[in-house]
Design a protein around this motif. Structure first.
Motif, PDB file in Angstrom:
ATOM      1  N   ILE A  53       0.851  -1.189   0.000  1.00  0.00           N
ATOM      2  CA  ILE A  53       0.000   0.000   0.000  1.00  0.00           C
ATOM      3  C   ILE A  53       0.888   1.240   0.000  1.00  0.00           C
ATOM      4  O   ILE A  53       1.709   1.415   0.902  1.00  0.00           O
ATOM      5  CB  ILE A  53      -0.944   0.064   1.228  1.00  0.00           C
ATOM      6  CG1 ILE A  53      -1.727  -1.235   1.395  1.00  0.00           C
ATOM      7  CG2 ILE A  53      -1.905   1.250   1.101  1.00  0.00           C
ATOM      8  CD1 ILE A  53      -2.575  -1.302   2.662  1.00  0.00           C
ATOM      9  N   GLN A  54       0.729   2.076  -1.024  1.00  0.00           N
ATOM     10  CA  GLN A  54       1.354   3.395  -0.934  1.00  0.00           C
ATOM     11  C   GLN A  54       0.407   4.257  -0.119  1.00  0.00           C
ATOM     12  O   GLN A  54      -0.662   4.653  -0.572  1.00  0.00           O
ATOM     13  CB  GLN A  54       1.618   4.020  -2.299  1.00  0.00           C
ATOM     14  CG  GLN A  54       2.320   5.362  -2.108  1.00  0.00           C
ATOM     15  CD  GLN A  54       2.882   5.951  -3.374  1.00  0.00           C
ATOM     16  OE1 GLN A  54       3.265   5.243  -4.298  1.00  0.00           O
ATOM     17  NE2 GLN A  54       2.942   7.270  -3.414  1.00  0.00           N
ATOM     18  N   ALA A  55       0.814   4.514   1.101  1.00  0.00           N
ATOM     19  CA  ALA A  55      -0.064   5.180   2.063  1.00  0.00           C
ATOM     20  C   ALA A  55      -0.113   6.679   1.810  1.00  0.00           C
ATOM     21  O   ALA A  55       0.753   7.239   1.136  1.00  0.00           O
ATOM     22  CB  ALA A  55       0.424   4.900   3.476  1.00  0.00           C
ATOM     23  N   GLU A  56      -1.126   7.313   2.384  1.00  0.00           N
ATOM     24  CA  GLU A  56      -1.294   8.758   2.226  1.00  0.00           C
ATOM     25  C   GLU A  56      -0.366   9.539   3.144  1.00  0.00           C
ATOM     26  O   GLU A  56      -0.191  10.736   2.977  1.00  0.00           O
ATOM     27  CB  GLU A  56      -2.750   9.153   2.490  1.00  0.00           C
ATOM     28  CG  GLU A  56      -3.296   8.805   3.876  1.00  0.00           C
ATOM     29  CD  GLU A  56      -3.861   7.387   3.946  1.00  0.00           C
ATOM     30  OE1 GLU A  56      -3.489   6.549   3.091  1.00  0.00           O
ATOM     31  OE2 GLU A  56      -4.672   7.125   4.849  1.00  0.00           O
ATOM     32  N   SER A  57       0.228   8.868   4.102  1.00  0.00           N
ATOM     33  CA  SER A  57       1.154   9.540   5.015  1.00  0.00           C
ATOM     34  C   SER A  57       1.940   8.480   5.772  1.00  0.00           C
ATOM     35  O   SER A  57       1.595   7.305   5.752  1.00  0.00           O
ATOM     36  CB  SER A  57       0.405  10.411   6.029  1.00  0.00           C
ATOM     37  OG  SER A  57      -0.292   9.598   6.964  1.00  0.00           O
ATOM     38  N   GLU A  58       2.970   8.918   6.457  1.00  0.00           N
ATOM     39  CA  GLU A  58       3.739   8.006   7.299  1.00  0.00           C
ATOM     40  C   GLU A  58       2.897   7.500   8.461  1.00  0.00           C
ATOM     41  O   GLU A  58       3.050   6.366   8.908  1.00  0.00           O
ATOM     42  CB  GLU A  58       4.979   8.717   7.848  1.00  0.00           C
ATOM     43  CG  GLU A  58       5.900   9.267   6.785  1.00  0.00           C
ATOM     44  CD  GLU A  58       6.544   8.180   5.964  1.00  0.00           C
ATOM     45  OE1 GLU A  58       6.246   6.993   6.184  1.00  0.00           O
ATOM     46  OE2 GLU A  58       7.355   8.518   5.077  1.00  0.00           O
ATOM     47  N   LEU A  59       2.009   8.381   8.944  1.00  0.00           N
ATOM     48  CA  LEU A  59       1.104   7.992  10.032  1.00  0.00           C
ATOM     49  C   LEU A  59       0.219   6.838   9.586  1.00  0.00           C
ATOM     50  O   LEU A  59       0.037   5.850  10.295  1.00  0.00           O
ATOM     51  CB  LEU A  59       0.212   9.166  10.411  1.00  0.00           C
ATOM     52  CG  LEU A  59       0.828  10.237  11.295  1.00  0.00           C
ATOM     53  CD1 LEU A  59      -0.069  11.459  11.325  1.00  0.00           C
ATOM     54  CD2 LEU A  59       1.021   9.695  12.698  1.00  0.00           C
ATOM     55  N   ALA A  60      -0.344   6.984   8.401  1.00  0.00           N
ATOM     56  CA  ALA A  60      -1.220   5.934   7.886  1.00  0.00           C
ATOM     57  C   ALA A  60      -0.421   4.658   7.675  1.00  0.00           C
ATOM     58  O   ALA A  60      -0.867   3.563   8.037  1.00  0.00           O
ATOM     59  CB  ALA A  60      -1.872   6.381   6.583  1.00  0.00           C
ATOM     60  N   ALA A  61       0.781   4.787   7.125  1.00  0.00           N
ATOM     61  CA  ALA A  61       1.585   3.600   6.821  1.00  0.00           C
ATOM     62  C   ALA A  61       1.874   2.792   8.085  1.00  0.00           C
ATOM     63  O   ALA A  61       1.673   1.576   8.114  1.00  0.00           O
ATOM     64  CB  ALA A  61       2.887   4.014   6.141  1.00  0.00           C
ATOM     65  N   ILE A  62       2.322   3.447   9.125  1.00  0.00           N
ATOM     66  CA  ILE A  62       2.675   2.704  10.344  1.00  0.00           C
ATOM     67  C   ILE A  62       1.416   2.093  10.973  1.00  0.00           C
ATOM     68  O   ILE A  62       1.465   1.011  11.548  1.00  0.00           O
ATOM     69  CB  ILE A  62       3.443   3.591  11.368  1.00  0.00           C
ATOM     70  CG1 ILE A  62       4.029   2.749  12.511  1.00  0.00           C
ATOM     71  CG2 ILE A  62       2.558   4.671  11.958  1.00  0.00           C
ATOM     72  CD1 ILE A  62       5.270   1.995  12.166  1.00  0.00           C
ATOM     73  N   ASN A  63       0.284   2.770  10.814  1.00  0.00           N
ATOM     74  CA  ASN A  63      -0.946   2.224  11.391  1.00  0.00           C
ATOM     75  C   ASN A  63      -1.528   1.086  10.559  1.00  0.00           C
ATOM     76  O   ASN A  63      -2.214   0.212  11.091  1.00  0.00           O
ATOM     77  CB  ASN A  63      -1.958   3.339  11.634  1.00  0.00           C
ATOM     78  CG  ASN A  63      -1.615   4.134  12.884  1.00  0.00           C
ATOM     79  OD1 ASN A  63      -1.700   3.595  13.992  1.00  0.00           O
ATOM     80  ND2 ASN A  63      -1.173   5.363  12.719  1.00  0.00           N
ATOM     81  N   MET A  64      -1.255   1.080   9.267  1.00  0.00           N
ATOM     82  CA  MET A  64      -1.616  -0.078   8.447  1.00  0.00           C
ATOM     83  C   MET A  64      -0.774  -1.285   8.887  1.00  0.00           C
ATOM     84  O   MET A  64      -1.277  -2.404   8.995  1.00  0.00           O
ATOM     85  CB  MET A  64      -1.361   0.218   6.971  1.00  0.00           C
ATOM     86  CG  MET A  64      -2.351   1.201   6.378  1.00  0.00           C
ATOM     87  SD  MET A  64      -1.770   1.812   4.782  1.00  0.00           S
ATOM     88  CE  MET A  64      -3.068   2.985   4.400  1.00  0.00           C
ATOM     89  N   VAL A  65       0.480  -1.021   9.161  1.00  0.00           N
ATOM     90  CA  VAL A  65       1.360  -2.073   9.657  1.00  0.00           C
ATOM     91  C   VAL A  65       0.860  -2.578  11.013  1.00  0.00           C
ATOM     92  O   VAL A  65       0.834  -3.784  11.272  1.00  0.00           O
ATOM     93  CB  VAL A  65       2.822  -1.553   9.753  1.00  0.00           C
ATOM     94  CG1 VAL A  65       3.685  -2.471  10.592  1.00  0.00           C
ATOM     95  CG2 VAL A  65       3.402  -1.387   8.350  1.00  0.00           C
ATOM     96  N   LEU A  66       0.416  -1.655  11.841  1.00  0.00           N
ATOM     97  CA  LEU A  66      -0.127  -2.033  13.148  1.00  0.00           C
ATOM     98  C   LEU A  66      -1.347  -2.949  12.986  1.00  0.00           C
ATOM     99  O   LEU A  66      -1.469  -3.980  13.656  1.00  0.00           O
ATOM    100  CB  LEU A  66      -0.487  -0.767  13.942  1.00  0.00           C
ATOM    101  CG  LEU A  66      -1.033  -0.933  15.351  1.00  0.00           C
ATOM    102  CD1 LEU A  66      -0.380   0.091  16.296  1.00  0.00           C
ATOM    103  CD2 LEU A  66      -2.536  -0.739  15.411  1.00  0.00           C
ATOM    104  N   GLY A  67      -2.221  -2.591  12.058  1.00  0.00           N
ATOM    105  CA  GLY A  67      -3.396  -3.425  11.800  1.00  0.00           C
ATOM    106  C   GLY A  67      -3.007  -4.793  11.270  1.00  0.00           C
ATOM    107  O   GLY A  67      -3.523  -5.825  11.710  1.00  0.00           O
ATOM    108  N   ALA A  68      -2.056  -4.801  10.328  1.00  0.00           N
ATOM    109  CA  ALA A  68      -1.609  -6.073   9.748  1.00  0.00           C
ATOM    110  C   ALA A  68      -0.989  -6.956  10.818  1.00  0.00           C
ATOM    111  O   ALA A  68      -1.184  -8.178  10.833  1.00  0.00           O
ATOM    112  CB  ALA A  68      -0.599  -5.804   8.639  1.00  0.00           C
ATOM    113  N   SER A  69      -0.264  -6.344  11.722  1.00  0.00           N
ATOM    114  CA  SER A  69       0.367  -7.090  12.810  1.00  0.00           C
ATOM    115  C   SER A  69      -0.680  -7.682  13.745  1.00  0.00           C
ATOM    116  O   SER A  69      -0.576  -8.837  14.174  1.00  0.00           O
ATOM    117  CB  SER A  69       1.331  -6.168  13.571  1.00  0.00           C
ATOM    118  OG  SER A  69       1.973  -6.868  14.600  1.00  0.00           O
TER     119      SER A  69
END
Lengths: 359, 249
Positions: A53-69
């Motif tokens: 996922i090319q995220a809309e921000s670094e905040l979104a990216a790390i939180n997508m990772v959090l969800g995936a985890s």
């Protein structure tokens, strides 16, 4: 692909992540690490079960990772210094919620927007937790392209084993460098230890909660102590450092990552003129190889800390040695990369200033 | 012979709500639990509670729940859903969470057409922190940070996030409802059902915005608060299906 091949550092992290079982990568463009994000876009697309996922921000990216985890996947995000600042919110939550994840920081010159040159200015941010709260992050500092592959694998393993975020801390130099690399075999995801804590739907079991809100202060305190006990066991198990020509050394340079490579070049030069100088290279920055340093201080009375910053790891060296030896420092901030000659001169001058030739 | 006509839904825990008297969260929690049971998806559902009063939703909803940082519900739900595409994933978010600090995450999740559902509870105020101005606070409405009432020339006008999300191509179903009356509560349940069905059919992003009372921070009785929803909130946030492309396939 287990034979030796020539590859760029950033791509090596990506390939090693895929082989480590990374199945979700989320990132946001920032130089000098875009090659990794781009590599992951292709690599995840080639996997049946991969998500990029090319995220809309670094905040979104790390939180997508959090969800995936939370959902049980091995997940990774990457960025460079300013972007890592934005990720700190999520890293704090990952630590608090005891979620594994891998974060790659390709450090650049700062503070602020800084520049895109190699730097080691984020050492404090990486090793002191970085976000809010009382926690630590495992920080691995590769110094070669091969080590990028090896430590990326370890980052995923440590993150899963200890249920905590792990960071790979490099810079643009190592990311852009091309060197030979041999990859480990891909992990078989089915053979990884089960994660009896993930959120995948309460089928045939009670529902689970992953949270970090602990309104009862005594519960929050116990949670913090639990994290401390975990960090202590991490420090016992994984602390790692490389030594180079330290056996007969009168002076030992302490440097990590790119700075350690430069220092190694400098040490080879001064060895040619008879100076007995060695290198201690922390591979884990947190946990810091304190015991190795203390042990070394029995013989070595002078250490030279060299960093591409104004002196951050220097504090860990001082905290480790607690006055046992003389600690000297040389560093250049702002994206300046010292040459081996420059460091060799510094070593030479220090060596004679401290009369180490007389030992 | 006794006939049971009312009971606790299967996916609502046997716990006492901490919510204030007249607060809409308890009703909305119950509706979500009822829908999960009726659609028989409770065991494959993962919920993402917000920061705000409803953070404690995990104490009430008996499904897997993973707490998101403030505003990041859509990003966390995205991560879960992408890893487990055959599960049902929803986030539960308040107006400050979704329409201020989490605006970017929400708009982009909708734009990507993430196959998730968001329960968006709009009470026109930051509840948990004690009644500050929210992005949805009405013009002239008093809050602890707009003591003379929200002045739109100074504080901006209420943000209609649902309307903004409708523009995003990836959103499939967006409806605004209310829990101010029994009739509207029934409509809200229908909308929540449709939102989850949208996800079950893989049609894309679904969201139900629910106007909900906060008598404590509005400094009103529950009855007056529900009247205020009808007389004031609905003028700025009219109840309607804002977007529905579930029949387009």
């Amino acid at each position: 692909m287990t034979e030796k091949q020539l590859m760029r550092g950033s791509h090596v992290i990506g390939e090693a992540a895929v082989r480590a079982g990374c199945r979700l990568y989320a990132g946001y463009p920032i130089t000098p690490q875009n090659e990794l994000t781009e590599y992951m876009s292709g690599a995840m697309a080639r996997l049946e079960d991969g998500t990029f996922i090319q995220a809309e921000s670094e905040l979104a990216a790390i939180n997508m990772v959090l969800g995936a985890s939370m959902a049980g996947a091995r997940a990774m995000t990457s960025s460079s210094s300013p972007g890592i600042s934005l990720k700190q919110e999520g890293i704090s939550y990952l630590a608090a919620q005891e979620l594994p994840a891998v974060i790659v920081n390709t450090m650049r010159g700062g503070p602020g927007l800084g520049n895109i040159a190699p730097s080691q200015g984020d050492y404090f941010q990486a090793t002191r937790g970085g976000g809010h709260g009382d926690y630590r992050v495992i920080v691995l500092a590769p110094a070669s392209v091969q080590e990028l592959a090896d430590l990326t694998r370890k980052a995923f393993e440590y993150a899963d084993k200890y249920r905590t975020p792990a960071m790979l801390l490099g810079d643009g130099m190592i990311g852009q460098m091309m060197e030979p690399v041999v990859f480990p075999e891909p992990v078989d995801l089915n053979k990884l230890p089960p994660k009896p804590w993930i959120l995948d739907g309460a089928i045939g079991r009670p529902s689970r909660i992953i949270l970090s809100l602990l309104l009862d202060t005594t519960v929050e305190e116990e949670h913090n102590w639990k994290l401390v006990r975990k960090y202590e066991s991490i420090a016992r198990d994984i602390t790692s450092a490389e030594t180079f020509m330290t056996e007969d050394a009168h002076l030992v340079v302490i440097a990590y990552g790119t700075a350690a490579r430069i220092a190694k070049g400098a040490i080879k030069r001064v060895r040619e003129i008879g100076l007995k100088v060695g290198l201690l290279r922390p591979v884990t920055l947190w946990p810091f190889p304190k015991r190795v340093l203390i042990e070394m201080s029995r013989q070595i009375k002078d250490f030279l800390v060299f960093e591409m910053s104004t002196g951050q790891m220097l504090e860990d060296v001082k905290l480790s040695l607690e006055g046992r030896s003389n600690i000297h420092f040389y560093g250049r901030p702002g994206g300046i990369v010292s040459t081996p000659d420059e460091i060799a001169k510094e070593i030479n001058s220090l060596y004679h200033r401290q009369h180490l030739e007389e030992d | 012979m006794e006939k049971k006509v009312f009971t606790r839904p299967r996916y609502l825990k046997d716990a006492v709500f901490h919510y204030c008297p007249g607060c809409g969260h308890s009703i909305i929690h119950r509706l979500v639990a009822e829908v999960l049971e009726e659609l028989e998806i409770g065991e494959k559902t993962i919920g993402v509670p917000p920061a705000g009063c409803a953070v404690l939703a995990y104490n009430y909803l008996d499904v897997d729940m993973g707490e998101a940082p403030h505003g990041r519900g859509a990003a966390v739900a995205t991560g879960i859903k992408r890893v487990l595409p055959d599960r049902i994933v929803f986030s539960y978010q308040g107006d400050g969470d979704i329409a201020a600090i989490g605006t970017a995450e929400t708009i982009h999740a909708a734009n990507r057409g993430e196959n998730i559902t968001i329960i968006f509870v709009n009470n026109a105020v930051y509840g948990m922190t004690g009644g500050q101005m929210a992005p949805t606070t009405l013009p002239g409405q008093n809050s602890t940070t707009t003591p003379g009432g929200r002045d739109i020339s100074r504080d901006g006008a209420p943000l209609d996030l649902s309307q903004m999300l409708a523009i995003a191509r990836g959103s499939a179903y967006i409806e605004r409802t209310s829990v101010d009356s029994p009739k509207n509560i029934r409509r809200t349940k229908k909308a929540i059902t449709k939102a989850f069905l949208t996800q079950m059919e893989g049609l894309g992003f679904s969201l139900v915005e629910i106007l909900s009372a906060c008598p404590t921070n509005w400094k009103m009785s529950p009855v007056d608060a529900n009247k205020w929803i009808k007389d004031s909130m609905m003028n700025t946030f009219p109840l309607k299906v804002i977007k529905d492309k579930t029949n387009e396939k």
